[in-house]
Design an enzyme around this catalytic site. Structure first.
Site, PDB file in Angstrom:
ATOM      1  N   GLY A 161      44.906  -9.665  53.940  1.00 33.28           N
ATOM      2  CA  GLY A 161      46.141  -9.378  54.663  1.00 33.28           C
ATOM      3  C   GLY A 161      46.527  -7.909  54.651  1.00 33.28           C
ATOM      4  O   GLY A 161      46.857  -7.329  55.700  1.00 33.28           O
ATOM      5  N   GLY A 215      43.352 -15.117  52.416  1.00 38.50           N
ATOM      6  CA  GLY A 215      42.717 -15.823  51.297  1.00 38.50           C
ATOM      7  C   GLY A 215      41.459 -16.558  51.715  1.00 38.50           C
ATOM      8  O   GLY A 215      40.464 -16.577  50.979  1.00 38.50           O
TER       9      GLY A 215
HETATM   10  P1  ADP Z   1      44.270  -7.569  50.614  1.00 38.36           P
HETATM   11  O1  ADP Z   1      45.590  -8.233  50.973  1.00 38.36           O
HETATM   12  O2  ADP Z   1      43.730  -6.765  51.739  1.00 38.36           O
HETATM   13  O3  ADP Z   1      43.286  -8.544  50.036  1.00 38.36           O
HETATM   14  P2  ADP Z   1      45.223  -6.777  48.020  1.00 38.36           P
HETATM   15  O4  ADP Z   1      46.365  -7.703  48.162  1.00 38.36           O
HETATM   16  O5  ADP Z   1      44.168  -7.095  47.053  1.00 38.36           O
HETATM   17  O6  ADP Z   1      44.566  -6.501  49.463  1.00 38.36           O
HETATM   18  O7  ADP Z   1      45.727  -5.337  47.626  1.00 38.36           O
HETATM   19  C1  ADP Z   1      46.741  -4.670  48.307  1.00 38.36           C
HETATM   20  C2  ADP Z   1      47.739  -4.061  47.385  1.00 38.36           C
HETATM   21  O8  ADP Z   1      47.110  -3.236  46.422  1.00 38.36           O
HETATM   22  C3  ADP Z   1      48.699  -3.195  48.134  1.00 38.36           C
HETATM   23  O9  ADP Z   1      49.996  -3.724  48.008  1.00 38.36           O
HETATM   24  C4  ADP Z   1      48.579  -1.837  47.444  1.00 38.36           C
HETATM   25  O10 ADP Z   1      49.817  -1.186  47.266  1.00 38.36           O
HETATM   26  C5  ADP Z   1      47.993  -2.203  46.102  1.00 38.36           C
HETATM   27  N1  ADP Z   1      47.304  -1.072  45.472  1.00 38.36           N
HETATM   28  C6  ADP Z   1      46.265  -0.384  45.966  1.00 38.36           C
HETATM   29  N2  ADP Z   1      45.947   0.634  45.146  1.00 38.36           N
HETATM   30  C7  ADP Z   1      46.816   0.614  44.124  1.00 38.36           C
HETATM   31  C8  ADP Z   1      47.024   1.423  42.967  1.00 38.36           C
HETATM   32  N3  ADP Z   1      46.249   2.481  42.706  1.00 38.36           N
HETATM   33  N4  ADP Z   1      48.024   1.086  42.132  1.00 38.36           N
HETATM   34  C9  ADP Z   1      48.808   0.025  42.402  1.00 38.36           C
HETATM   35  N5  ADP Z   1      48.672  -0.778  43.459  1.00 38.36           N
HETATM   36  C10 ADP Z   1      47.684  -0.486  44.321  1.00 38.36           C
HETATM   37 MG    MG Z   2      47.230  -8.849  49.720  1.00 40.62          MG
END
Ligand code: ADP
Ligand code: MG
Length: 393
Positions: free
Chosen positions: A350, A373
């Site tokens: 997402g 997911g």
């Molecule tokens: P996706 O939804 O694409 O699978 P995730 O939910 O795993 O991605 O990760 C997204 C979140 O990770 C974002 O809210 C982002 O702010 C956070 N994030 C990325 N890098 C960092 C960091 N260095 N420290 C804290 N949060 C982080």
């Molecule tokens: Mg996410």
């Protein structure tokens, strides 16, 4: 291979289509992104063209076991009607005598939208009686809700016990694009994994390290890989418990000859805030009371180089806290690099999809998965119950 709507004759049939209309809304209930509704249009139009009556079912939000005004699909029905350019009849429930009667009266070419299936707790319990009631509305079941396919609910799997069950066009596209990544990627195959935590992505990392030529790791989860190298990461988000996982992934990459790329510089901030003082440092130089919130410019450049050499790219997980403008540069640079790559590019998750849209390059990506997911579970190699329930060709 799963059967799709192209393998059956929907003419004159009542077709129950499970869609994913779980759209984001603002506080006033207005739809902020209608891409999930748009995503279902090809299947709906195809079925209408073939002379079917289309009955749409979806979940929306997380109602607590009964009807809640804010989780009604009324607004969604209105938007669908606009996008489709045809009347959409929204019913007040998804099962029961009134619904059955309305559906029975509907003719060919009509579109009916059932009310939120999660107003019945039986939906998430995959209750057979409830699934049968849904099934009794139709002659054929089509699942086009890839985003809900990792859940074994009545409307995603249960109903397939009682009706011939086939994939919709969106579902088909998702299975094909993600399936290719796992089974037959063009090489070199590079995956970029980021996001907040290693613990959210263990299965994804373990699956991909077996398949890729290059594994790029960024975002908050890189901090745990830094810990694994014996570096301290100050106040950065990290998971000491997951250090063995990080070590295992790096070890596996080494033994398989997979190139593993970690950030060589990071943007650190004096606090987790857009107003904080910022600096770029090497990852073994993170000051004790600072926090790493993005990859640095040299890392973005190196990652971009690697991406430009790849023939297949899968990306999940932002490179930093891209929601805060001062820490978005790394993620946006990667989005642009993926978009510019002369490769099949697939994005899942997402927040990753939001990042690509923010970068304005979504139209240059081969496939953007609609299933957050679900796309990750697929990449982990897990069978998705909503896919498994469909008929084989
Ligand atoms: P996706 O939804 O694409 O699978 P995730 O939910 O795993 O991605 O990760 C997204 C979140 O990770 C974002 O809210 C982002 O702010 C956070 N994030 C990325 N890098 C960092 C960091 N260095 N420290 C804290 N949060 C982080
Ligand atoms: Mg996410």
């Amino acid at each position: 291979m799963k059967k799709t709507i192209r393998d059956v004759d929907p003419a004159g049939k009542r077709v129950l289509v499970r869609v994913d209309f779980n759209v984001p809304v603002d506080k006033a209930g207005a739809i902020t992104d209608d891409s999930r509704i748009r995503g279902a249009l090809p299947t709906i139009r195809y079925l209408l063209d073939k002379g079917a009556t289309v009955i749409l079912a979806s979940h929306f939000g997380r109602p607590k076991g009964g009807p809640e005004e804010k989780y009604r699909l009324t607004e969604v029905g209105r938007r669908l009607q606009e996008l489709l350019g045809l009347p959409v009849r929204k019913l007040a429930d998804c099962v029961g005598p009134a619904v059955k009667e309305a559906v029975d009266r509907a003719g060919q070419g009509e579109v009916i939208l059932l009310e939120n299936v999660r107003f019945h707790p039986e939906e998430e319990k995959n209750d057979p009686g409830f699934a049968r009631q849904l099934a009794e509305l139709a002659d054929l079941y089509v699942n086009d809700a890839f985003g809900a396919a990792h859940r074994a609910h009545a409307s995603t799997t249960g109903v397939a016990q009682y009706l011939p069950a086939v994939a919709g066009l969106l579902m088909e596209r998702e299975i094909r694009a993600l399936g290719e990544i796992l089974e037959d990627p063009r090489r070199p195959f590079l995956a970029i994994i980021g996001g907040a935590k290693v613990s959210d992505k263990i299965g994804v990392l373990e699956s991909l390290v077996e398949k890729v030529d290059t594994l790029v790791i960024g975002g908050g989860m890189a901090n745990t890989f830094f810990l694994a190298r014996g570096w301290s990461v100050g106040k950065s988000l990290s998971e000491a418990d997951e250090v063995p996982v990080a070590q295992r992934i790096m070890e596996r990459a080494r033994s398989k000859g997979v190139e593993a790329l970690l950030p060589v510089d990071v943007v650190v901030a004096s606090s987790f805030s857009a107003e904080a003082e910022r600096r770029v440092v090497a990852p073994d130089q993170i000051p004790g009371d600072w926090t790493a919130l993005d990859i640095g410019p040299t890392s973005a450049e190196r990652f971009g180089q690697a991406i430009s050499q790849a023939a297949t790219v899968f990306w999940n997980g932002p490179m930093g806290v891209f929601e805060l403008e001062p820490f978005a540069a790394g993620t946006l640079a990667i989005a642009r690099a993926v978009a510019a790559a002369n490769a099949r590019t697939v994005i899942g998750g997402g927040d990753s999809v939001a990042a690509v849209e923010k970068a304005g390059v979504a139209d240059q990506i081969t496939h953007i998965s609609t299933g957050g997911g679900a796309s990750l579970e697929f990449i982990e190699g897990k069978a998705l119950p909503g896919v498994a329930a469909l008929q084989e060709k």
